[in-house]
Scaffold this motif. Structure first.
Motif, PDB file in Angstrom:
ATOM      1  N   LYS A 234      -7.166   4.331   2.270  1.00  0.00           N
ATOM      2  CA  LYS A 234      -6.983   5.664   1.264  1.00  0.00           C
ATOM      3  C   LYS A 234      -8.318   5.528   0.569  1.00  0.00           C
ATOM      4  CE  LYS A 234      -2.293   4.707   0.927  1.00  0.00           C
ATOM      5  NZ  LYS A 234      -1.115   3.521   0.133  1.00  0.00           N
TER       6      LYS A 234
ATOM      7  N   SER B 116      -5.302  13.423   5.515  1.00  0.00           N
ATOM      8  CA  SER B 116      -3.763  12.506   4.520  1.00  0.00           C
ATOM      9  C   SER B 116      -3.228  12.086   5.455  1.00  0.00           C
ATOM     10  CB  SER B 116      -2.514  13.765   3.826  1.00  0.00           C
ATOM     11  OG  SER B 116      -3.035  14.447   2.596  1.00  0.00           O
TER      12      SER B 116
ATOM     13  N   HIS C 293       0.702   7.920   5.589  1.00  0.00           N
ATOM     14  CA  HIS C 293       2.091   7.962   5.428  1.00  0.00           C
ATOM     15  C   HIS C 293       3.109   8.097   6.654  1.00  0.00           C
ATOM     16  CE1 HIS C 293       0.039   8.400   1.583  1.00  0.00           C
ATOM     17  NE2 HIS C 293      -0.789   8.949   1.941  1.00  0.00           N
TER      18      HIS C 293
ATOM     19  N   LYS D 127       1.049  15.171  -1.050  1.00  0.00           N
ATOM     20  CA  LYS D 127      -0.289  14.792  -0.464  1.00  0.00           C
ATOM     21  C   LYS D 127      -1.344  15.324  -0.581  1.00  0.00           C
ATOM     22  CE  LYS D 127       0.417   9.805  -1.962  1.00  0.00           C
ATOM     23  NZ  LYS D 127       1.182   9.204  -3.451  1.00  0.00           N
TER      24      LYS D 127
END
Length: 795
Positions: free
Chosen positions: A373, A447, A452, A461
């Motif tokens: 992230k 993303s 995720h 996102k």
């Protein structure tokens, strides 16, 4: 600086383009050969048959009923005929709430447009301040309709401030009602749904390694200890990348076998043959049906051995699992609580529905997630920053007159009136649209790298990243860059104290560029969406060169779905432009209204007839939409404060200072009041549904119902003619069953030593009909410990 004539040229080009797209669509949609392109949703639901199955040879390709050509525009009233409840039943809550965003835009901007045009335009036009600035700034007739035309220290700014308050109150009122309605719709949708496997399933990640224990043993021990009354079992996750490649190969071979079998059925007097060499161009000639049947049989043996290798190899087990609970209440408690005193281990959350899972990201450890992230955040920042370079170039095209002051040698090239009107009125918006075309795909990759595990989360996102990009580059970047080009001459020839005044005046001047962008993207672009030119061409190319079976033809339809990562940020940009310029340059509002009305009509048609959503998130994206409309209000108010300060409106500016505080307080109230409905599942609701279910279905076998719900899609695409093996669930490992092995006998795995009682036939998995696998191809492998499913690359 674009003039009214340039805007007129752009409007004419885009209106004609939109009309041509809509006319072409209206004619193409009634042709039998295009029926699967423009009505794939009904084919998928099994409620439509091809019109090419009847009629003569020409009638299979061209509509010969000339009466239908007189009513070719009837798609518009048909798109409005279906009620919201029918849309929810037909396409899901996500689609219905997506359409409500457009109706919200119409509810907001119709009265705002009327009030702004009737009140602000006369106030701005009659002020005449820009008459004295023509020698210093590049201005146009459109600027005379904006707040730029109001002189400094004027008492007329009280009118703008009053309307800013009025518009904010109106927008907040509608947002509150919409949030309340959508939250109730979501809760009602969840409460009224039939039983769904994700209501009983929790995903646990970051399972710790315990010496001497397998991942499955650790999960079983931990949750039997901490959730003894409701935990019934789990599905371990296996790494099966090689098996995924074998499944894809088998699928291709099966497709060729189907093709040659159909070919033989049509011409039974001649057996089809192929060459066994490369690409079938040379080599030994053999019977095609026998060749592919034998190849598939041999490949099945290889797949059986590979499956057994995966099941027996403890290194293939990944530190993630899907937990099953006997009640919604038990699943809610587990999903919404911290499991361990170490918050980085045993991370639990609601499992996405089976269609929504992004399998590759299931086993990413907690530390890696944090690093990913951080890296992606820095990468997005860098992307936004470096994209300013092409954006700056695009903006320079929108301000040719200002560029002439800086670079006089370009003047002969753009001297012709029509060329200048085309360049200033149409090209900038088109060039910006092209620059933004590949961006959503890049942001989606980012993303996915973030880790995720749900496709819906990935799209949300990606939409967030795209929105920030649009805000910084398209909106703020356009204003700042345009100012640098436009006002360079003024900056170099005036005192530093005058620069804030110039910047304040330049903000409303960018309305002309945004008008061209709205017409290109929001008018012609939306009309192009309904035409579906790219899917139309691809479908017919596949039909000519690739399609061999009905399954191929079904794949070639490509219904697509609402492109949330790109569509919602674009929507939010239109809200931002409308809210910001409602008081600054109200002449832009009619362009916004045309977009919302046309887009609502087009997307209603597409959702009813075309799009087939990949998942159902029950409107989980709505809080993000609400937050960014609030952000648009705050940006509008802060820009208004900047404008008034540049206008030296010391008496009226303080009245506006409290408005951002009130707006933010309203946002926090809505967040606390409604957002929990989108983040948590109330225990009260869970218990009520559990009690109702126990009363109405006392004999429900929940273990059998959850048995193969999270089986990976590739295992549903492998057909075994000898036998179909079902995966079953039991809480205790010692009661687990062994399923028969595939085709060839082999030494039994110690994991498959127990007998399993089959489940009642009435509890069929409700996800078996989802298009995650080809129709008719469902293979359930023998169960690893605790009804494990396999993880690998997506097919």
């Amino acid at each position: 600086m674009a003039t009214l004539a340039d805007i007129g040229v752009s409007a004419a080009i885009n209106i004609l383009s939109a009309f041509a797209f809509l006319l072409a669509f209206a004619l193409l949609r009634i042709q039998p050969i295009n029926d699967r392109v423009y009505f794939p949703k009904w084919y998928i639901n099994g409620e439509r048959t091809s019109p090419r199955s009847t009629g003569n040879f020409v009638g299979k390709f061209v509509n010969l009923n000339f009466k239908t050509y007189l009513t070719f525009l009837n798609w518009m009233p048909q798109a409005l005929r279906m009620s919201e409840n029918e849309i929810i039943n037909h396409a899901g809550l996500d689609s219905a709430v997506f359409l409500r965003i457009y109706t919200l835009g119409l509810k907001i901007f119709v009265p705002v447009t009327v009030v702004a045009l009737l009140i602000l335009i006369p106030v701005n036009v009659s002020s005449g301040a820009l008459f004295f600035l023509k020698r210093d700034l590049v201005v146009s007739d459109i600027d005379k309709l904006s707040i730029s035309n109001v002189p400094s220290k004027s008492s007329r700014f009280f009118v703008h401030i009053g309307l800013e308050y009025m518009f904010t109150l109106w927008i907040c009122f509608l947002l509150y009602k919409e949030y309340d309605n959508i939250a109730m719709m979501r809760l009602h949708f969840l409460a009224s749904q039939r039983r769904r496997v994700e209501q009983f399933t929790v995903v646990v990640r970051s399972v710790p390694h315990i010496s001497g224990h397998s991942v499955s043993d650790s999960v079983e021990s931990f949750f039997q200890t901490n959730h003894p009354n409701h935990y019934i079992g789990h599905q371990a996750v296996y790494n099966a990348n090689k098996f995924a490649k074998l499944v894809r190969r088998r699928d291709r071979l099966q497709n060729w076998l189907d093709y040659y079998q159909l070919k033989f059925q049509r011409h039974p007097d001649k057996r089809p043959t192929i060459n066994t060499g490369v690409l079938g161009l040379w080599g030994r000639k053999v019977d095609a049906i026998e060749y592919y049947s034998h190849t598939i049989k041999e490949l099945d043996k290889v797949m059986t051995l590979e499956r057994q290798r995966i099941i027996k190899d403890p290194k293939c087990i990944l530190p993630v699992a899907f937990l099953s609970f006997s009640s919604r209440w038990g699943a809610s408690v587990c999903a919404q609580t911290q499991q361990s005193k170490n918050p980085t281990l045993w991370l639990t959350d609601w499992a996405p529905e089976p269609r929504d899972i992004y399998w590759r990201n299931l086993a990413i450890p907690f530390v890696s997630l944090s690093i990913r992230k951080l890296v992606i955040s820095l990468s997005v920042f860098a992307l936004v920053f470096f994209y300013m370079i092409p954006i700056a170039f695009v903006q320079s095209l929108a301000n040719l007159e200002g560029l002439e002051r800086v670079a006089p040698f370009l003047r002969p090239v753009i001297e012709l009136k029509f060329i200048k009107s085309f360049l200033q009125g149409f090209l900038p918006g088109l060039a910006l649209k092209i620059f933004l075309y590949i961006l959503p795909a890049v942001l989606m990759i980012m993303s996915k790298i973030e880790g995720h595990i749900a496709k819906s989360t990935l799209e949300r996102k990606t939409a967030a990243k795209y929105y920030y990009f649009m805000l910084v580059n398209v909106f703020l970047g356009s204003i700042v860059t345009g100012t640098a080009f436009e006002q360079l001459h003024s900056f170099l020839h005036q005192s530093p104290t005058q620069i804030p005044r110039t910047i304040g005046v330049s903000i409303p001047m960018k309305a002309t560029f945004f008008m061209t962008y709205i017409m290109v993207d929001g008018w012609a672009g939306i009309a192009g969406e309904i035409l579906r030119l790219k899917p139309l061409v691809i479908y017919h190319l596949k039909n000519m060169f690739i399609v061999k079976t009905e399954r191929d033809r079904g794949k070639a339809m490509d219904p697509g779905s609402v492109d949330f990562p790109e569509t919602i940020p674009s929507l939010q940009l239109y809200f931002l432009l409308g809210i910001v310029y409602a008081v600054v340059t109200p002449i832009l509002l009619p362009f916004i209204l045309v977009f919302f009305a046309l887009a609502y009509l087009v997307y209603r048609h597409q959702i009813i007839n075309v799009y087939n959503q990949q998942y159902e998130s029950a409107a989980a994206f709505w809080p993000h939409v609400h937050s960014r409309i609030i952000a648009s209000l705050l940006i509008s108010q802060l820009l208004m404060l900047g404008l008034l300060s540049s206008k030296k409106a010391a008496k009226s500016t303080p009245l506006l200072a409290i408005l951002p505080i009130l707006t933010f307080a309203f946002h926090k109230y809505c967040q606390h009041r409604f957002e929990p409905a989108f983040r948590k599942y109330p225990l009260e609701e869970a218990m009520a549904k559990d009690l109702l279910e126990k009363t109405t279905e006392p004999d429900l076998n929940i273990k059998a119902y959850l048995a193969d719900a999270y089986l990976h899609p590739i295992f549903r695409s492998f057909e075994v003619e000898e036998e179909l093996v079902e995966v079953r669930v039991d809480k205790q490992p010692e009661t687990q069953v062994a399923s028969p092995t595939l085709s060839e006998p082999s030494s039994p795995s110690p994991l498959h030593d127990h007998v399993h009682q089959p489940s009642p036939p009435q509890h069929v998995n409700q996800y078996s009909h989802y298009p995650t696998s080809p129709p008719g191809y469902y293979y359930h492998p023998p169960p690893p410990p605790h009804y494990a499913y396999q993880y690998q690359d997506e097919p």
